[in-house]
Write a protein that holds these residues in place. Structure first.
Motif, mmCIF file in Angstrom:
data_model
loop_
_atom_site.group_PDB
_atom_site.id
_atom_site.type_symbol
_atom_site.label_atom_id
_atom_site.label_comp_id
_atom_site.label_asym_id
_atom_site.label_seq_id
_atom_site.Cartn_x
_atom_site.Cartn_y
_atom_site.Cartn_z
ATOM 1 N N HIS A 7 0.837 -1.203 0.000
ATOM 2 C CA HIS A 7 0.000 0.000 0.000
ATOM 3 C C HIS A 7 0.874 1.257 0.000
ATOM 4 N N ALA A 46 2.315 1.772 -3.464
ATOM 5 C CA ALA A 46 1.282 2.237 -4.404
ATOM 6 C C ALA A 46 0.917 3.694 -4.139
ATOM 7 N N LYS A 47 0.803 4.065 -2.873
ATOM 8 C CA LYS A 47 0.421 5.436 -2.506
ATOM 9 C C LYS A 47 1.509 6.431 -2.894
ATOM 10 N N LYS A 87 3.848 6.088 -5.150
ATOM 11 C CA LYS A 87 3.920 6.141 -6.612
ATOM 12 C C LYS A 87 2.837 7.059 -7.154
ATOM 13 N N GLN A 88 1.646 6.959 -6.591
ATOM 14 C CA GLN A 88 0.536 7.812 -7.020
ATOM 15 C C GLN A 88 0.819 9.277 -6.674
ATOM 16 N N LEU A 89 1.325 9.541 -5.478
ATOM 17 C CA LEU A 89 1.606 10.912 -5.061
ATOM 18 C C LEU A 89 2.703 11.559 -5.909
ATOM 19 N N GLY A 115 3.760 10.349 -8.939
ATOM 20 C CA GLY A 115 3.520 10.180 -10.376
ATOM 21 C C GLY A 115 4.627 9.414 -11.083
ATOM 22 N N ASP A 132 -0.432 6.954 5.506
ATOM 23 C CA ASP A 132 -0.786 7.897 4.447
ATOM 24 C C ASP A 132 -0.352 9.323 4.784
ATOM 25 N N SER A 150 6.058 13.388 0.392
ATOM 26 C CA SER A 150 5.827 13.857 -0.973
ATOM 27 C C SER A 150 5.963 15.369 -1.069
#
Length: 157
Positions: free
Chosen positions: A94, A97-98, A100-102, A104, A145, A152
């Motif tokens: 998790h 994934a988080k 990577k999303q933050l 980009g 998170d 980030s």
């Protein structure tokens, strides 16, 4: 005018000559090269191979086998996310994934602005504080998170 590749090879030769007398000199030489350039430039592989009587393929194999060596420059910050079993059991999938999303980007990638390079790592020794990461050599444990949002934001400054 001197070609940039020649300058890299010349600087690599100095490092190789300084360290080749060590027992098992390949890894210390690669560490020295990466410290000097921030990565292991492809132009340095033949210099190392010739000095140590190895093939270019053997040196390349070592560079690509170990996760700490890069074949391209890293961002201003390097964020390593632990992917070992203890961290996986505590949610590192998790976390990965988080982040990577933050950011980009995926693992082994650098943001377009050159701010951060994201890398997987396979144990930081912070198992009791899993899931864990390391930002610019500083360990961070118990990622959630909120911590990922803070990381980030911090790397984008």
């Amino acid at each position: 005018m001197q070609h940039a590749g020649t300058d890299i090879a010349d600087r690599a030769t100095v490092i190789v000559n300084d360290l080749m007398g060590l027992e098992g000199p390949l890894l210390p030489i690669l560490h020295g090269i990466q410290h000097e350039f921030g990565y292991v430039p492809s132009e340095t592989l033949p210099v190392i191979a010739e000095a140590l009587n190895l093939s270019n393929a053997e040196v390349h194999g070592v560079v690509t086998f170990y996760h700490d060596y890069r074949n391209h420059p890293a961002g201003r910050h390097v964020l390593k996310i632990c992917q070992a079993e203890a961290c996986q059991s505590m949610g590192s999938d998790h976390v990965a994934a988080k982040i990577k999303q933050l950011l980009g980007i995926g693992f082994h990638e650098t943001t377009r602005d050159g701010a951060v390079t994201l890398e997987p790592v396979y144990c930081l020794g912070l198992c009791a504080c899993a899931p864990a990461a390391m930002l610019d050599g500083v360990p961070i444990g118990r990622l959630d998170d909120e911590a990922l949002e803070e990381i980030s934001a911090a790397v984008r400054l």
